[in-house]
Design a protein around this motif. Structure first.
Motif, PDB file in Angstrom:
ATOM      1  N   TYR A  27       2.807  -1.651 -14.158  1.00 22.32           N
ATOM      2  CA  TYR A  27       2.771  -0.210 -14.358  1.00 22.32           C
ATOM      3  C   TYR A  27       2.573   0.096 -15.824  1.00 22.32           C
ATOM      4  CZ  TYR A  27       5.140  -0.940  -9.951  1.00 22.32           C
ATOM      5  OH  TYR A  27       5.481  -1.399  -8.722  1.00 22.32           O
ATOM      6  N   HIS A  39      10.919   3.377  -7.313  1.00 23.08           N
ATOM      7  CA  HIS A  39      10.321   3.375  -5.988  1.00 23.08           C
ATOM      8  C   HIS A  39      10.860   4.602  -5.255  1.00 23.08           C
ATOM      9  CE1 HIS A  39      10.361  -0.835  -7.275  1.00 23.08           C
ATOM     10  NE2 HIS A  39       9.446  -1.117  -6.369  1.00 23.08           N
ATOM     11  N   PRO A  61       3.830   8.595   1.588  1.00 22.20           N
ATOM     12  CA  PRO A  61       3.576   7.371   0.830  1.00 22.20           C
ATOM     13  C   PRO A  61       4.853   6.843   0.181  1.00 22.20           C
ATOM     14  CG  PRO A  61       2.925   9.273  -0.461  1.00 22.20           C
ATOM     15  CD  PRO A  61       3.348   9.807   0.880  1.00 22.20           C
ATOM     16  N   THR A  91       5.813   5.241  -3.158  1.00 22.77           N
ATOM     17  CA  THR A  91       5.038   5.200  -4.394  1.00 22.77           C
ATOM     18  C   THR A  91       5.900   5.559  -5.598  1.00 22.77           C
ATOM     19  OG1 THR A  91       3.017   6.050  -5.430  1.00 22.77           O
ATOM     20  CG2 THR A  91       4.250   7.593  -4.057  1.00 22.77           C
ATOM     21  N   HIS A  92       5.227   5.881  -6.712  1.00 19.77           N
ATOM     22  CA  HIS A  92       5.872   6.247  -7.971  1.00 19.77           C
ATOM     23  C   HIS A  92       5.306   7.602  -8.406  1.00 19.77           C
ATOM     24  CE1 HIS A  92       7.244   2.064  -8.183  1.00 19.77           C
ATOM     25  NE2 HIS A  92       6.014   1.732  -7.835  1.00 19.77           N
ATOM     26  N   ASN A 152       2.069   8.790 -11.128  1.00 16.33           N
ATOM     27  CA  ASN A 152       0.833   8.539 -10.391  1.00 16.33           C
ATOM     28  C   ASN A 152       0.631   7.038 -10.224  1.00 16.33           C
ATOM     29  OD1 ASN A 152      -1.592   9.038  -9.099  1.00 16.33           O
ATOM     30  ND2 ASN A 152      -2.395  10.375 -10.696  1.00 16.33           N
ATOM     31  N   HIS A 175       1.699   2.955  -8.498  1.00 16.29           N
ATOM     32  CA  HIS A 175       1.293   2.073  -7.413  1.00 16.29           C
ATOM     33  C   HIS A 175       1.776   2.580  -6.057  1.00 16.29           C
ATOM     34  CE1 HIS A 175      -0.205  -1.841  -6.065  1.00 16.29           C
ATOM     35  NE2 HIS A 175       0.855  -1.929  -5.281  1.00 16.29           N
ATOM     36  N   VAL A 176       0.887   2.535  -5.062  1.00 12.81           N
ATOM     37  CA  VAL A 176       1.224   2.857  -3.679  1.00 12.81           C
ATOM     38  C   VAL A 176       1.485   1.547  -2.945  1.00 12.81           C
ATOM     39  CG1 VAL A 176       0.476   3.952  -1.532  1.00 12.81           C
ATOM     40  CG2 VAL A 176      -0.222   4.923  -3.744  1.00 12.81           C
ATOM     41  N   TRP A 216      -3.252   6.565   0.935  1.00 14.35           N
ATOM     42  CA  TRP A 216      -2.840   7.431  -0.160  1.00 14.35           C
ATOM     43  C   TRP A 216      -3.354   6.833  -1.458  1.00 14.35           C
ATOM     44  CZ3 TRP A 216      -1.098  12.240   0.144  1.00 14.35           C
ATOM     45  CH2 TRP A 216      -0.718  12.867  -1.041  1.00 14.35           C
ATOM     46  N   SER A 252      -3.564   6.815  -5.678  1.00 13.38           N
ATOM     47  CA  SER A 252      -2.972   7.138  -6.978  1.00 13.38           C
ATOM     48  C   SER A 252      -3.917   6.647  -8.066  1.00 13.38           C
ATOM     49  CB  SER A 252      -1.607   6.468  -7.128  1.00 13.38           C
ATOM     50  OG  SER A 252      -1.772   5.067  -7.288  1.00 13.38           O
ATOM     51  N   GLU A 254      -3.351   4.126  -9.723  1.00 14.24           N
ATOM     52  CA  GLU A 254      -3.250   2.675  -9.686  1.00 14.24           C
ATOM     53  C   GLU A 254      -4.090   2.060  -8.570  1.00 14.24           C
ATOM     54  OE1 GLU A 254      -1.386   0.477 -11.502  1.00 14.24           O
ATOM     55  OE2 GLU A 254      -0.441   1.913 -12.872  1.00 14.24           O
ATOM     56  N   SER A 273      -0.338   4.132   4.019  1.00 16.41           N
ATOM     57  CA  SER A 273       0.722   5.135   4.049  1.00 16.41           C
ATOM     58  C   SER A 273       0.846   5.660   5.477  1.00 16.41           C
ATOM     59  CB  SER A 273       0.383   6.265   3.068  1.00 16.41           C
ATOM     60  OG  SER A 273       1.397   7.251   3.082  1.00 16.41           O
TER      61      SER A 273
END
Length: 270
Positions: free
Chosen positions: A20, A27, A49, A51-52, A56, A58-59, A88, A90, A92, A97
């Motif tokens: 990241y 998470h 999703p 994710t973070h 924006n 990692h999914v 989904w 992002s 990343e 999802s």
């Protein structure tokens, strides 16, 4: 619980450069719809999703959820059959999802509960399972928003999670099977990148500029009674994740962090 916190914190620092862009990254299992406070009912879509959202990030790919249901006026309705796979996106990656279309019938609170399947975080060498609550209200009629559902991991709100002014506060109690969890550690993130419901993606640009990486994921602690209060500085949706508070501590021979998550929405003062 402390062991899980230390382990996950160590992972965040060590893996941040590799995975990241920030030093800290929570998470968070989302159960997202744009408006938690609605004038009318009708059909809504919930995007889910893992994710973070604050960065924006990692999914993560997770198996189909173990549970998904809604509580309204004390009645539980199973919704797992409505869950369908989705993508989904992002900054990343694009990851697997889930989403669901749900019809809101009548006034009151709709307490959605989503129990994700355990996710193996290889870099941490443990499983994460989050039990997420997102409460949608129709017509400003309060019914179930502050009910203790007796979940394995749960944040019971003491503030209406859909009726908060930006600049106000949110208070909740961290519980496990109805019992408060003293001194629970809680990660807090802002949905800084607006979700696009049509594209199944976060916006490219954030709504605010954080002054330092420490503001991406903020950590607070509950008190001896499991209660915490957080001041909400900006309008939008905020996620709170109480780490490792559930009774299940192992999955497939690995450590399990069973977390309680709740989403709240702050509204601008106009």
């Amino acid at each position: 619980m402390l062991k899980t916190f230390i382990k996950r914190t160590a992972y965040t620092v060590a893996a941040g450069a590799a995975l990241y862009s920030s030093v800290a990254s929570a998470h968070l299992q989302m159960v997202y719809t744009p408006d938690l406070l609605r004038d009318r009912g009708g059909q809504i879509t919930l995007k889910m999703p893992f994710t973070h959202p604050a960065e924006n990030g990692h999914v993560m790919t997770v198996e189909k959820p173990e549970q998904f249901f809604v509580v309204k006026k004390g009645k539980r309705t199973e919704l797992l059959d409505s869950v369908k796979p989705a993508k989904w996106t992002s900054n990343e990656n694009t990851g697997e999802s889930y989403e669901a279309d749900v019809k809101l019938r009548g006034l009151g609170d709709y307490v959605f509960v989503y129990q994700m399947a355990p996710y193996f975080e290889k870099s941490e060498d443990l499983y994460i399972q989050q039990i997420t609550k997102s409460i949608v209200n129709v017509g400003s009629l309060p019914t179930d928003w502050n009910e203790d559902l007796g979940l394995k991991a749960e944040i019971v709100p003491l503030t209406k999670p859909y009726a908060i002014y930006a600049g106000g506060t949110f208070t909740g109690v961290v519980k496990s099977e109805g019992k408060p969890v003293p001194f629970a550690e809680i990660e807090v993130e802002y949905v800084n990148y607006e979700p696009d419901m049509q594209k199944n993606a976060f916006a490219k640009e954030g709504k605010i500029n954080v002054p330092a990486d420490a503001f991406i994921t903020m950590t607070i602690f509950a008190d001896a009674n499991g209660t915490f209060t957080f001041g909400i500085p900006a309008a939008g949706q905020w996620g709170f994740a109480a780490l490792g508070v559930g009774p299940d501590k192992e999955h497939k021979g690995k450590e399990l962090s069973q977390d309680a998550v709740i989403w709240v929405q702050a509204h601008p003062v106009k």
